[in-house]
Design an enzyme around this catalytic site. Structure first.
Site, mmCIF file in Angstrom:
data_model
loop_
_atom_site.group_PDB
_atom_site.id
_atom_site.type_symbol
_atom_site.label_atom_id
_atom_site.label_comp_id
_atom_site.label_asym_id
_atom_site.label_seq_id
_atom_site.Cartn_x
_atom_site.Cartn_y
_atom_site.Cartn_z
ATOM 1 N N ARG A 179 -58.155 -25.906 -27.777
ATOM 2 C CA ARG A 179 -57.558 -25.646 -26.463
ATOM 3 C C ARG A 179 -57.562 -26.899 -25.587
ATOM 4 N NH1 ARG A 179 -60.687 -20.217 -24.822
ATOM 5 N NH2 ARG A 179 -62.341 -21.401 -25.861
ATOM 6 N N ASN A 189 -56.998 -18.593 -26.860
ATOM 7 C CA ASN A 189 -57.462 -17.978 -28.098
ATOM 8 C C ASN A 189 -56.994 -16.531 -28.136
ATOM 9 O OD1 ASN A 189 -58.840 -20.234 -29.024
ATOM 10 N ND2 ASN A 189 -60.806 -19.588 -28.169
#
Length: 249
Positions: free
Chosen positions: A36, A54
């Protein structure tokens, strides 16, 4: 005649700067590997808008910007992902361009579906963390639980997925101001690192008697070394279990 088959230079330039939007769905070892923050850092460097998060199956990302920048983003995704990552599948879907979005965000995880992803094993400290660990001037000097987005515990600290700090054993350790700044800074290698900690806010080493009584007022490592030299046996708790330590002589 060959010239007629080549795109006009003006048209090619226009195509390279035309706004496009892509939805990317990644499966594999894509949680707990710094993916991320990696997506956010790459997108900011390339001037792309969008988001990443996620989910139960892996990681989702939407990126929007000039076609040329999107090509660079997806090329880096395939050729130089985070060191601990492993991409088993990548689904790429065109999306409608949005005009109401600015910047790139890391969104809250989506855990609505049945889990179909996993986590990597714990990773030994990286070279950068080792440099800090042995630097007397660094605030993490000799801090046993040093880590960053590229190293440290993953599998053994995670209680459930998606991989977010509240779902790990670090949930009970609120970040100090210095760690919080690192966590929020896209240019920092601890940007969005879930286990980030330091001596001021993270777990600490401790030494205990066999009956569970803590041994206070000592340096746990120095005292452990003294007891080993005196012939005692120690049980050292690591992130994945216990090791019995003794002087074999």
């Amino acid at each position: 005649m060959n010239a007629l088959l080549q795109p006009d230079a003006t048209e090619a330039d226009a195509a390279s700067v035309a706004e496009l939007r892509l939805h990317l769905h990644l499966r594999g070892a894509v949680q707990g590997v710094g993916f991320r923050p990696w997506c956010a850092q790459q997108a900011l460097a390339l001037g792309l808008n969008g988001w990443v998060r996620n989910d139960a199956a892996g990681l989702q990302c939407e990126v929007q910007g000039p076609a040329a920048a999107l090509r660079v983003f997806t090329q880096r995704l395939r050729q130089s992902p985070p060191p601990l990552a492993r991409i088993d599948a990548l689904q790429q879907t065109p999306q409608t361009v949005r005009s109401d979005e600015a910047g790139f965000r890391i969104l809250a995880s989506d855990a609505g579906a049945a889990l179909a992803t996993g986590l990597p094993a714990d990773a030994a400290p990286c070279a950068d963390c080792l440099d800090e660990l042995f630097d007397p001037a660094d605030r993490r000097h000799r801090y046993a639980f040093i880590n960053c987005t590229h190293c440290g515990p993953r599998f053994t600290i995670t209680q459930r997925l998606p991989y977010d700090r509240p779902n790990t054993s670090l949930a009970g350790f609120p970040l100090c101001p210095a760690c919080a700044r690192e966590y929020r800074d896209p240019s920092d290698r601890r940007f969005h690192a879930q286990p980030v900690a330091c001596p001021a806010c993270g777990p600490q080493l401790a030494l205990w008697q066999p009956d569970g009584t803590p041994i206070a007022g000592v340096d746990p490592l120095a005292e452990a070394a003294r007891r080993l030299a005196a012939g005692q046996i120690l049980a050292v708790k690591g992130v994945g279990g216990y090791h019995l330590v003794c002087d074999a002589r």
